[in-house]
Design a protein around this motif. Sequence first.
Motif, PDB file in Angstrom:
ATOM      1  N   TYR A   1       0.819  -1.210   0.000  1.00 21.21           N
ATOM      2  CA  TYR A   1       0.000   0.000   0.000  1.00 21.21           C
ATOM      3  C   TYR A   1       0.855   1.263   0.000  1.00 21.21           C
ATOM      4  CZ  TYR A   1      -4.079  -2.899   0.622  1.00 21.21           C
ATOM      5  OH  TYR A   1      -5.065  -3.830   0.426  1.00 21.21           O
ATOM      6  N   PHE A   2       0.297   2.311  -0.598  1.00 22.76           N
ATOM      7  CA  PHE A   2       0.980   3.602  -0.756  1.00 22.76           C
ATOM      8  C   PHE A   2       0.042   4.707  -0.261  1.00 22.76           C
ATOM      9  CE2 PHE A   2       2.249   7.444  -2.881  1.00 22.76           C
ATOM     10  CZ  PHE A   2       3.627   7.353  -2.997  1.00 22.76           C
ATOM     11  N   PRO A   3       0.520   5.746   0.425  1.00 19.13           N
ATOM     12  CA  PRO A   3       1.888   5.985   0.849  1.00 19.13           C
ATOM     13  C   PRO A   3       2.368   4.918   1.844  1.00 19.13           C
ATOM     14  CG  PRO A   3       0.547   7.972   1.042  1.00 19.13           C
ATOM     15  CD  PRO A   3      -0.393   6.839   0.826  1.00 19.13           C
ATOM     16  N   GLY A   4       3.682   4.815   1.991  1.00 23.05           N
ATOM     17  CA  GLY A   4       4.250   3.807   2.856  1.00 23.05           C
ATOM     18  C   GLY A   4       4.600   4.347   4.229  1.00 23.05           C
ATOM     19  N   VAL A   5       4.480   3.486   5.224  1.00 18.32           N
ATOM     20  CA  VAL A   5       4.922   3.723   6.595  1.00 18.32           C
ATOM     21  C   VAL A   5       4.211   4.922   7.237  1.00 18.32           C
ATOM     22  CG1 VAL A   5       6.918   3.946   8.141  1.00 18.32           C
ATOM     23  CG2 VAL A   5       7.176   2.782   5.944  1.00 18.32           C
ATOM     24  N   PRO A   6       3.013   4.714   7.774  1.00 15.39           N
ATOM     25  CA  PRO A   6       2.359   5.794   8.508  1.00 15.39           C
ATOM     26  C   PRO A   6       3.167   6.156   9.750  1.00 15.39           C
ATOM     27  CG  PRO A   6       1.250   3.712   8.927  1.00 15.39           C
ATOM     28  CD  PRO A   6       2.261   3.456   7.842  1.00 15.39           C
ATOM     29  N   ILE A   7       3.168   7.417  10.108  1.00  8.29           N
ATOM     30  CA  ILE A   7       3.881   7.855  11.300  1.00  8.29           C
ATOM     31  C   ILE A   7       2.900   8.545  12.229  1.00  8.29           C
ATOM     32  CG2 ILE A   7       4.715   9.971  10.129  1.00  8.29           C
ATOM     33  CD1 ILE A   7       7.238   9.638  12.007  1.00  8.29           C
ATOM     34  N   PHE A   8       2.974   8.173  13.496  1.00  8.75           N
ATOM     35  CA  PHE A   8       2.035   8.643  14.520  1.00  8.75           C
ATOM     36  C   PHE A   8       2.793   9.371  15.621  1.00  8.75           C
ATOM     37  CE2 PHE A   8       0.278   4.901  12.523  1.00  8.75           C
ATOM     38  CZ  PHE A   8      -1.060   5.201  12.348  1.00  8.75           C
ATOM     39  N   HIS A   9       2.084  10.284  16.278  1.00 14.83           N
ATOM     40  CA  HIS A   9       2.632  11.065  17.381  1.00 14.83           C
ATOM     41  C   HIS A   9       1.744  10.892  18.607  1.00 14.83           C
ATOM     42  CE1 HIS A   9       2.773  15.134  19.552  1.00 14.83           C
ATOM     43  NE2 HIS A   9       3.905  14.518  19.863  1.00 14.83           N
ATOM     44  N   SER A  10       2.369  10.807  19.782  1.00 14.78           N
ATOM     45  CA  SER A  10       1.625  10.712  21.031  1.00 14.78           C
ATOM     46  C   SER A  10       2.435  11.344  22.153  1.00 14.78           C
ATOM     47  CB  SER A  10       1.334   9.244  21.374  1.00 14.78           C
ATOM     48  OG  SER A  10       0.638   9.131  22.601  1.00 14.78           O
ATOM     49  N   LYS A  11       1.760  11.670  23.238  1.00 19.20           N
ATOM     50  CA  LYS A  11       2.431  12.106  24.451  1.00 19.20           C
ATOM     51  C   LYS A  11       2.102  11.199  25.635  1.00 19.20           C
ATOM     52  CE  LYS A  11       3.268  17.034  23.633  1.00 19.20           C
ATOM     53  NZ  LYS A  11       4.701  17.002  24.026  1.00 19.20           N
ATOM     54  N   ASP A  12       1.171  10.244  25.424  1.00 18.36           N
ATOM     55  CA  ASP A  12       0.785   9.374  26.536  1.00 18.36           C
ATOM     56  C   ASP A  12       0.874   7.885  26.201  1.00 18.36           C
ATOM     57  OD1 ASP A  12      -1.408   8.985  24.900  1.00 18.36           O
ATOM     58  OD2 ASP A  12      -2.859   9.910  26.264  1.00 18.36           O
ATOM     59  N   LEU A  13       1.362   7.538  25.019  1.00 11.07           N
ATOM     60  CA  LEU A  13       1.526   6.161  24.545  1.00 11.07           C
ATOM     61  C   LEU A  13       0.216   5.436  24.269  1.00 11.07           C
ATOM     62  CD1 LEU A  13       4.502   4.859  26.760  1.00 11.07           C
ATOM     63  CD2 LEU A  13       4.574   5.509  24.351  1.00 11.07           C
ATOM     64  N   VAL A  14      -0.893   6.086  24.537  1.00 14.64           N
ATOM     65  CA  VAL A  14      -2.202   5.452  24.366  1.00 14.64           C
ATOM     66  C   VAL A  14      -2.955   6.055  23.198  1.00 14.64           C
ATOM     67  CG1 VAL A  14      -4.460   5.088  25.448  1.00 14.64           C
ATOM     68  CG2 VAL A  14      -2.358   4.790  26.786  1.00 14.64           C
ATOM     69  N   ASN A  15      -3.006   7.368  23.150  1.00 14.89           N
ATOM     70  CA  ASN A  15      -3.716   8.078  22.091  1.00 14.89           C
ATOM     71  C   ASN A  15      -2.712   8.552  21.044  1.00 14.89           C
ATOM     72  OD1 ASN A  15      -6.482   8.195  23.371  1.00 14.89           O
ATOM     73  ND2 ASN A  15      -5.268   9.197  24.965  1.00 14.89           N
ATOM     74  N   TRP A  16      -2.945   8.149  19.798  1.00 17.17           N
ATOM     75  CA  TRP A  16      -1.993   8.406  18.724  1.00 17.17           C
ATOM     76  C   TRP A  16      -2.645   9.186  17.602  1.00 17.17           C
ATOM     77  CZ3 TRP A  16       3.131   7.177  19.126  1.00 17.17           C
ATOM     78  CH2 TRP A  16       3.481   6.352  20.205  1.00 17.17           C
ATOM     79  N   ASN A  17      -1.949  10.204  17.150  1.00 18.72           N
ATOM     80  CA  ASN A  17      -2.415  11.047  16.059  1.00 18.72           C
ATOM     81  C   ASN A  17      -1.511  10.836  14.853  1.00 18.72           C
ATOM     82  OD1 ASN A  17      -3.958  13.186  14.840  1.00 18.72           O
ATOM     83  ND2 ASN A  17      -2.226  14.554  15.217  1.00 18.72           N
ATOM     84  N   GLN A  18      -2.094  10.405  13.730  1.00 18.73           N
ATOM     85  CA  GLN A  18      -1.262  10.223  12.544  1.00 18.73           C
ATOM     86  C   GLN A  18      -0.894  11.585  11.972  1.00 18.73           C
ATOM     87  OE1 GLN A  18      -2.730   7.542   9.543  1.00 18.73           O
ATOM     88  NE2 GLN A  18      -0.981   7.890   8.187  1.00 18.73           N
ATOM     89  N   ILE A  19       0.406  11.798  11.774  1.00 13.71           N
ATOM     90  CA  ILE A  19       0.884  13.091  11.282  1.00 13.71           C
ATOM     91  C   ILE A  19       1.368  13.004   9.838  1.00 13.71           C
ATOM     92  CG2 ILE A  19       1.438  13.991  13.564  1.00 13.71           C
ATOM     93  CD1 ILE A  19       4.344  13.197  13.115  1.00 13.71           C
ATOM     94  N   GLY A  20       1.264  11.846   9.242  1.00 11.81           N
ATOM     95  CA  GLY A  20       1.650  11.719   7.841  1.00 11.81           C
ATOM     96  C   GLY A  20       2.134  10.325   7.526  1.00 11.81           C
ATOM     97  N   HIS A  21       2.889  10.219   6.424  1.00 11.26           N
ATOM     98  CA  HIS A  21       3.544   8.984   6.013  1.00 11.26           C
ATOM     99  C   HIS A  21       5.021   9.296   5.755  1.00 11.26           C
ATOM    100  CE1 HIS A  21      -0.622   7.757   5.102  1.00 11.26           C
ATOM    101  NE2 HIS A  21      -0.184   6.524   5.254  1.00 11.26           N
ATOM    102  N   VAL A  22       5.870   8.352   6.069  1.00  8.59           N
ATOM    103  CA  VAL A  22       7.299   8.556   5.830  1.00  8.59           C
ATOM    104  C   VAL A  22       7.608   8.510   4.343  1.00  8.59           C
ATOM    105  CG1 VAL A  22       9.601   7.616   6.254  1.00  8.59           C
ATOM    106  CG2 VAL A  22       7.916   7.640   8.109  1.00  8.59           C
ATOM    107  N   LEU A  23       7.018   7.539   3.645  1.00 12.45           N
ATOM    108  CA  LEU A  23       7.274   7.360   2.214  1.00 12.45           C
ATOM    109  C   LEU A  23       6.049   7.825   1.443  1.00 12.45           C
ATOM    110  CD1 LEU A  23       8.902   3.815   2.480  1.00 12.45           C
ATOM    111  CD2 LEU A  23      10.062   6.048   2.493  1.00 12.45           C
TER     112      LEU A  23
END
Length: 529
Positions: free
Chosen positions: A44-66
């Motif tokens: 699948y494309f884009p490749g490698v979703p990247i997520f951000h969190s400050k509590d390790l539980v709730n994650w916000n996707q901020i984009g894809h690496v590839l």
Amino acid sequence: MIGLCQRLHSQNYYQNPILKGFYPDPSICRVGSDYYMVTSTFEYFPGVPIFHSKDLVNWNQIGHVLSRPSQLNLDSVRISGGIYAPTIRYHNGTFYMITTLIGTKQGGNFFVTAKSPAGPWSDPQWLPKEAIGIDPSLFFDDDGKVYYTGNKKPINQAQETRYRQIWLQEVDLKTRTFVGERSIILEEGALHGAHNAEAPHIYKKDGYYYLVIAEGGTADNHAVTIFRSKNISGPYEGNKKNPILTHRHLGVNYPITATGHADFVDTQNGEWWMVLLGIRKYGGLHYNLGRETFLAKIEWQDGWPIVNPGEGKVLAQQLKPNLPEFNITQENLRDDFSSDTLFHYWNFLRTPRTDFWSLSKRKGFLRLQLGKAQVSELAAPSFVGRRQQDSSFTAETSLQFNPKKENELAGMVLMMNGNFQYRLEKILQKGKPHVQLIKRFKGVDEVVNTIAIEKGDLVMGINAKGQDLDFYIKQNGKKQNLAIKADGRILSVVNAGGFTGVYIGLYASSKGIASSNYADFDWFEYKGL
């Protein structure tokens, strides 16, 4: 008072998995009080979703690496080929993501870099062919040296022998060359003749180098094992309590199975946690969601990690980490296609080489040009899809499409891969519009049902209650079923194989013949039940 206590109790707990649906092979790093995580994406494309969190539980996707075709060539890649097991690390102001590309002419191991985790990320920095094996990882030591870990087959072993050995070598990331001697730091995993020693990560704590790997393959025998050494090149001693995590002894009917492929992280408050993959089965031993991302606590005792002390397994519900709550903005599960860009959860199948989709040609609509390729082919069809994330769900879309020839179609697909699908398609049959439901099993299409419809707007829908799937349309206030309780098990990995999970997609095809026609989708909505 009881209700209040229950609410307060629930506020202190989180639910696993922390990333639902096809998000396997998680890797994590911390920068200050910020956490970043990536997962595999295969074809699948884009490749490698990247997520951000400050509590390790709730994650916000901020984009894809590839996210650019120049970064990721998936042309004609096979089912479950593509991007395997990424690792994300941070060092001296730079983020590094290293991974394996499988099934293409330029396959192998490469890394990309970025100053911001949201990107832009660099084009691939390919490593030499000596970087054999899959699941590469990087370790930045205190003395400034950087080490690469990978896996390999034992020398002079039969071709069918699986990866058993873990190797390590210093790498110069500027010149993309290896330095010094290569060390085999693990011969066979924790067990003699261990099956699939994979996903090696190295951490340094209290004067020891710790090597964490996955063993047993990525199904029910999956496990996490650990080793340590005072010297990074070994010798490494195994933990007498290995594996430190597995669900293989809990049996195939346990609600969470196949736990493994872990990555550790320490918090700014001194806690340790691991992210890992697991599987939620439903409808028997079947799983359609693919491998998902879970979170488990680690405590160190006598120089070794204990996973969820007193439990020794991944829990469906667990006390939250000692971190401030991170409130995230969820991407709308109903997409009215009014944005200038697609939400992060949408993906394409393989690398898109043409502008077959548009949010601007008709404002408030997703327009898909009819492509020659079909969603069953090893190609890049006119397809936009999102993950199934719940065992029970509803998904609907509003379609405006006027087929001009009998080879033209547009609609909605529920698919594990190109050979295992259900497709709701608007077509032209004997000059009149129809909707057909196609079941594709082991690469063979079967027409389940075909009904005549009126011209004009059309809502297509799927209602899943576990493995019972209802397919329907709505038109002019009237609902018509094309199938009731169709068998969702045909989409399970048990039948379909591979490493991905089910997608719900919108697509348009002219079945190999050039066409200037298009389909407009007014909205799409997904709801977990």
